[in-house]
Design an enzyme around this catalytic site. Structure first.
Site, short mmCIF file in Angstrom:
data_model
loop_
_atom_site.label_atom_id
_atom_site.label_comp_id
_atom_site.label_asym_id
_atom_site.label_seq_id
_atom_site.Cartn_x
_atom_site.Cartn_y
_atom_site.Cartn_z
N TYR A 86 0.80 -1.22 0.00
CA TYR A 86 0.00 0.00 0.00
C TYR A 86 0.83 1.27 0.00
O TYR A 86 0.29 2.36 -0.19
CB TYR A 86 -0.98 0.01 1.19
CG TYR A 86 -2.29 -0.60 0.80
CD1 TYR A 86 -3.11 0.06 -0.14
CD2 TYR A 86 -2.71 -1.81 1.29
CE1 TYR A 86 -4.30 -0.51 -0.53
CE2 TYR A 86 -3.90 -2.37 0.91
CZ TYR A 86 -4.69 -1.72 -0.01
OH TYR A 86 -5.86 -2.27 -0.41
N GLU B 173 -3.37 -30.36 8.85
CA GLU B 173 -3.54 -29.56 7.63
C GLU B 173 -4.66 -28.55 7.78
O GLU B 173 -4.55 -27.43 7.33
CB GLU B 173 -3.82 -30.49 6.44
CG GLU B 173 -4.09 -29.71 5.15
CD GLU B 173 -4.49 -30.59 3.99
OE1 GLU B 173 -4.23 -31.80 4.06
OE2 GLU B 173 -5.06 -30.06 3.02
N ASP C 138 -4.93 -34.46 4.61
CA ASP C 138 -5.95 -35.15 3.81
C ASP C 138 -5.30 -36.26 3.01
O ASP C 138 -4.12 -36.20 2.67
CB ASP C 138 -6.58 -34.16 2.81
CG ASP C 138 -7.58 -33.25 3.51
OD1 ASP C 138 -7.92 -33.53 4.68
OD2 ASP C 138 -8.00 -32.27 2.88
#
Lengths: 682, 426
Positions: B169, B255, B307
């Site tokens: 910014y 995870e 997973d």
């Protein structure tokens, strides 16, 4: 007389048999006047439908005006006005009383009661749905505009007026100039816009066919004390003018030129954009002319007034009338030249009636023709066989190419100016080729490429000109379009880049394809090659473009390569970032200098020297900017040069190279070399 | 540190379940917690022993690769400032001499990455690309680089930290979007030869940690057992983290946020003393640094719960061997020896996960899986290759949440304890 009636078309014959057996009329040999022929086949001249007719009428009148003004080297000022005439006004003009419809069911647009009920019910339903949608806050599509039911009788009529400051016409010639098809002043071997003596007459024929109103002509020549006024129409069957009024009036303003007014049927709504495009492109190719285009109608919101102002006083030279090139003549033409010539013997005839045959060459030619020919033989006594022999020799012998002296191209200067004036592009490059020959007719290709600009659509915008008239129709098949698509299309970003391609071809004979003067086929290899080599070879441009595509910078850089040299266009993008880059560097330097001065940190040797200069303001942001700008320009130049050498441009530039200035700044660096000078504009 | 009360409650909860009429599958196989705990202690001990035996960690120079590979190091602020100033002075000289300027940026593309099996991580090779100002294609990046250099220089002088977003910014107009300034920031790290953290630019907090860990954050002592359910956000700048203490037996890397929440709420770390960490998907730099620090200082085994899909394994590999994007700093970012606890493709059948909880792999998944099989960091572990091949063969994947089909707490009550008890990690 055709006895077996085979000239009747088979369809008609069949029809005749089935309906009225054996009553087919014996075919009668009829003669058709040229006017009749064109009235029946008006699409040949571009009067296919009312809309196109309006366009063609405007076009023919404007082109006549330009030719006329240029012929006396006067800077053209042309005013075109199209006035819409409502039906009742039109009726009153022709003295017809408006009649109310009595038998409604007779008309095409009559709506039986049942259909009307149905329509109303449907409309009510639509409205209901819309109201519901609106209540639900759904975005409502604009209801499909209810098409005004337009009957066949509802033609729109327009009064087209075109006023110029040209040569004007001799008082006595006016009737023949407008009332006789295929009569004209522009016949001959010369580069002109018009050619056939057809344009204004076709407008008249169309007005006669659609409105029945005559054409009105006001004309005055330089030095005449009067204005000729003529109202006439044409006797189509006899191809002769039918004069209503032909009188002389006082010329109070010392005006010269012509004003032509014709009332025709047309279609403004569908051909509006074509007509405006035409005017705009005309303004591009003739920046030395001033155009005022007005459309006037009862509905004031539809009115259009556009002024294309003059940007230069430099006019291309008046094209010269030239003689035929030996390789471009046919048997008929030779016979006609023999009939017309004032020269007595063959030697003089060859020497004076053709270009590029000097006396020694004429002698050699006659020697080659054989023992039947001699230099002194009377040219009028040549037999048909002998003429064929001459023709054959003309075909086989080698002649120098005709020079382009008789041509009047728009000129690179005018083309560039026109593009800048009308399109305001970010970048423009133009090129003017050397004269080339096609079938004995010289031609010159000039081209330009522009990037960005106002009112330019995204993608490729192709502007075609032939003998300095814009070509708007049949774009797809044109040699320019095909070449441009092949050469440029594949690397530009269709959704972002606005690329304008301008190609102008001038010649004593433009090999138009098809019936209208609308396009040049790409099967003429001489022209196709010239377009390719001359203008549309922009590999440099494409490379540059491709390399900066990932960014969304509108202003771009590139250089455009032509066989005879190249133009460097600086990368505004590189220059654009200079303040950012140098600003950041300078900020760090200043900070360091500050620390150095306050002895918080020590720097040694060269570094200390730099920081001392920064403190003493000997090195500022401006110094850095300047140095970096110089470097960028140097690199651009070297890259351009490298590209040019890689592409095998070894010849010295033969053509003048124009390097344009977009904002009129005279800030440039010059690189001198024995062969050329480069000016690099900032 | 262990809170007796809390632990007891967890235990009693456990008992209730066992006594209840509704038994969770495989529950019977679970041995008492004490047995599992002893198994875990053995694991921790073995790790500590092996570490002390093989104390010296290899570096690039040990492998004679320092000349062909590029690595950055942590630099203190004043050295970063020095390097920047040196660079700027060179640039200034170059501009003043009229030859423009350019940066020699290490290439971070795929072709310039090298997996070093001895180190078990990805490192950056020494290929660099020149980024001259005077080239249209690099002018923008060069300008952005200069600007970032200047901003970092400011940070060095002011001695403050800003986030990547902050940095973006400061000059939105030039940077256009954050991915650009972020990418250039990594380039700048490479050019200067320092870690990104040494530039004093940090990413926003993403990872969280909960469990039996006490550390100091900027001087404040944090007890991660008393951080409520959400846990403690992992501080973006690792240099203010210190004094790590723990009585945990292992680190559990999760995870997903959902699984993390389940474990945190069930106070899994009290039943089996552990530290639970998640980065909610792909790990950010801070989480990776934190994990490495924990592993190095506490010498605990790291078990990963991801997973059962190629993506899970990829995340695992990022923790373990580093990402290609940040390979220049892989020495500081990677945690060696992470064990793949679950959910592994073989678990799907082993734990009889119902068909409706398994998802078919998409084309893209299968392709990613096959690509992973080619990667060196997968190949080095035969167990992983076997699992991944099985996944690609069955074309089935499952998320950690698939276990919820046996009840929301199946994960913490049965699955994990059972896995631990069976030493079922790779």
């Amino acid at each position: 007389m055709d006895t077996d009636g085979s000239s009747e078309s088979p369809v008609n014959a069949k029809k005749g048999r089935s309906k009225t057996p054996k009553k087919a009329k014996d075919s009668v040999l009829k003669q058709k006047s040229p006017a009749e022929f064109f009235a029946e086949n008006k699409n040949i001249a571009g009067f296919d439908n009312p809309g196109k007719s309006l366009y063609t009428t405007v076009r023919e009148l404007v082109e006549n005006s330009l030719d006329s003004a240029e012929s006396i080297s006067e800077l053209p000022v042309i005013e075109v006005t199209i006035e819409e005439i409502g039906k009742s006004k039109f009726n009153s003009m022709i003295g017809l009383v408006d009649r109310e419809r009595v038998d409604e069911a007779l008309y095409d647009d009559f709506e039986p009661a049942k259909a009307r009920e149905k329509r109303l019910a449907k409309e009510a339903r639509n409205q209901e749905i819309q109201a519901k949608n609106a209540a639900l806050g759904k975005k409502v599509k604009d209801p499909p505009a209810t098409k005004g039911i337009k009957g066949r009788g509802e033609a729109s009529f327009f009064r087209v007026t075109c006023k110029d400051n040209g040569r004007g016409m001799p008082h006595d010639d006016i009737p023949n100039m407008f009332g006789r098809v295929l009569s004209g002043t522009k016949y001959g071997l010369k580069q002109t816009r018009g050619k056939f003596g057809l344009g204004a007459k076709m407008a008249l024929i169309w007005s006669k066919m659609s409105t029945g109103l005559p054409i009105e002509i006001l004309s005055s020549m330089r030095g005449q004390s009067y204005i000729s006024f003529c109202r006439l129409d044409i006797d189509i069957h006899r191809n002769i003018p039918h004069i209503h009024v032909h009188e002389k009036r006082d010329d109070k303003e010392r005006w010269h030129g012509a004003e032509i007014q014709v009332v025709i049927e047309g279609n403004w709504t569908t051909y509006r954009s074509k007509i405006l495009h035409y005017m705009r492109q005309m303004a591009v190719i003739t920046p030395y002319a001033q155009f005022l285009f007005k459309f006037v109608s009862d509905a004031t919101d539809k009115n259009v007034t556009i002024r294309f102002s003059r940007r230069t006083n430099i006019m291309p030279p008046v094209p010269l009338e030239t003689k035929h090139h030996p390789s471009a003549v046919d048997l008929l033409l030779i016979k006609r030249l023999i009939a017309d010539t004032s020269k007595q013997n063959l030697l003089q005839f060859l020497q004076h009636e053709f270009v590029n045959i000097g006396k020694p060459y004429a002698e050699r030619l006659i020697g080659e023709m054989g023992p039947d020919f001699s230099q002194k033989m009377a040219v009028k006594s040549l037999t048909s066989q002998q003429i064929v022999r001459i023709h054959q020799l003309f075909r086989q012998a080698k002649f120098d190419d005709p020079s382009g002296n008789c041509l009047s191209p728009a000129g690179e200067y005018n083309l560039r100016l026109g593009i800048i004036k009308e399109l305001h592009p970010d970048m423009v490059a133009t090129y003017s080729g050397s004269p080339q020959v096609f079938e004995g007719h010289p031609f010159i290709v000039e081209s330009g490429v522009s990037l960005g600009g106002k009112d330019v659509k995204q993608g490729l915008n192709i502007f075609r000109f032939a003998n300095r008239i814009p070509l708007l129709f049949e774009q797809g098949a044109d040699v320019v379009t095909r070449t441009a698509l092949k050469r440029i299309n594949y690397k530009i970003n269709q959704t972002q880049d606005k690329i304008g391609v301008f190609v102008s071809i001038v010649s004593t004979k433009i090999p138009f394809k098809g019936t209208g003067k609308e396009y040049i086929g790409d099967d003429i290899s001489e022209i196709a090659t010239a377009v390719k080599v001359g203008g549309l070879q922009f590999p440099g441009l494409i490379t540059f473009r491709a390399s900066i595509l990932p960014d969304k910078i509108i202003i771009i850089s590139g250089y455009i390569l032509f066989p005879e040299g190249f133009t460097i266009l600086h990368s505004p993008k590189k220059l654009l970032y200079i303040p950012d880059a140098t600003g950041a560097i300078y900020d760090v330097l200043r900070e360091m200098a500050h620390q150095h001065a306050s002895k918080r940190k020590r720097y040694e040797g060269e570094d200390a020297e730099i920081l001392r200069k920064v403190s003493a303001r000997l090195i500022t942001k401006e110094t850095l900017k300047e140095k970096l700008t110089q470097h960028v320009e140097q690199v651009d130049y070297e890259m351009g040069l490298e590209y040019a050498t890689q592409s095998g441009v070894s010849e010295e530039p033969r053509e003048a190279i124009y390097i344009q200035e977009l904002e009129g700044a005279h800030d440039f660096i010059e690189f001198q070399s024995p062969a050329f000078v480069f000016r690099l504009f900032r | 540190m262990a809170d007796k009360k809390k632990r007891r409650r967890a235990d009693s909860d456990d008992d209730e379940y066992t006594d209840g009429h509704k038994t969770l599958p495989f529950k019977k196989r679970l041995k008492p917690d004490s047995v599992i705990l002893s198994i875990l202690s053995d694991l921790t001990d073995s790790i500590r022993n092996s570490d002390s035996a093989n104390h010296k960690t290899l570096t690039l120079s040990d492998l004679d690769l320092s000349s062909t590979c590029r690595e950055v190091s942590d630099l203190d602020l004043s050295s970063v400032q020095d390097v920047i100033e040196h660079l700027v002075l060179r640039i200034t000289q170059s501009i003043l001499s009229g030859s423009g300027f350019s940066f020699d940026v290490p290439a971070r593309g795929n072709a310039n990455q090298l997996y070093v099996p001895e180190l078990d991580r990805i490192v950056l090779k020494d290929k660099t690309s020149l980024r001259p100002y005077s080239n249209v294609s690099t002018v923008r990046k060069t300008t952005v680089t200069t600007r970032i250099l200047q901003l970092v220089h400011q940070l060095c002088i002011k001695k403050i930290h800003v986030t990547k977003r902050d940095l973006f910014y400061t000059d939105v107009k030039l940077f256009q979007d954050q991915t650009q300034s972020d990418a250039v920031l990594d380039d700048v790290s490479c050019i200067l030869g320092c870690t990104r953290s040494s530039l004093n630019v940090v990413a926003a907090e993403k990872g969280v940690v909960v469990g039996r860990l006490i550390f100091s954050d900027n001087g404040d002592m944090i007890d991660c057992t008393k951080m409520g359910m959400g846990g403690k956000a992992i501080p973006p700048n690792i240099d203010r983290v210190g004094d790590m203490q723990s009585d945990a037996l292992f680190i559990l890397l999760v995870e997903k946020d959902a699984a993390y929440m389940r474990l945190a709420e069930d106070r899994f770390y009290n039943r089996f003393p552990c530290i639970i960490v998640t980065a909610k998907g792909q790990p950010d730099v801070a989480t990776r640094l934190f994990l490495r620090k924990m592993k190095m200082e506490l010498k605990l085994p790291v078990l990963a719960l991801v997973d059962s899909d190629p993506y899970g394994l990829k995340i695992l590999s990022v923790y373990g061997c580093g990402s290609k994007n940040m390979s220049y700093d892989s020495a500081n970012l990677t945690t060696p020896d992470i064990k793949w606890l679950g959910i592994r493709p073989s678990d799907l059948d082993k734990y009889k996960i119902p068909e409706q909880c398994r998802l078919p792999m998409t084309e893209q998944d299968i392709k990613t899986g096959k690509d992973l099989l080619e990667e060196d960091f997968v190949k080095k572990n035969p167990g992983w290759v076997e699992e991944l091949s099985l996944m690609v063969k069955t074309k089935q994947k499952a998320e950690i949440q698939a276990l919820s089909s046996f009840g929301f707490q199946y994960l913490s009550e049965v699955y994990l304890p059972l896995k631990l008890q069976q030493k079922d990690w790779l």
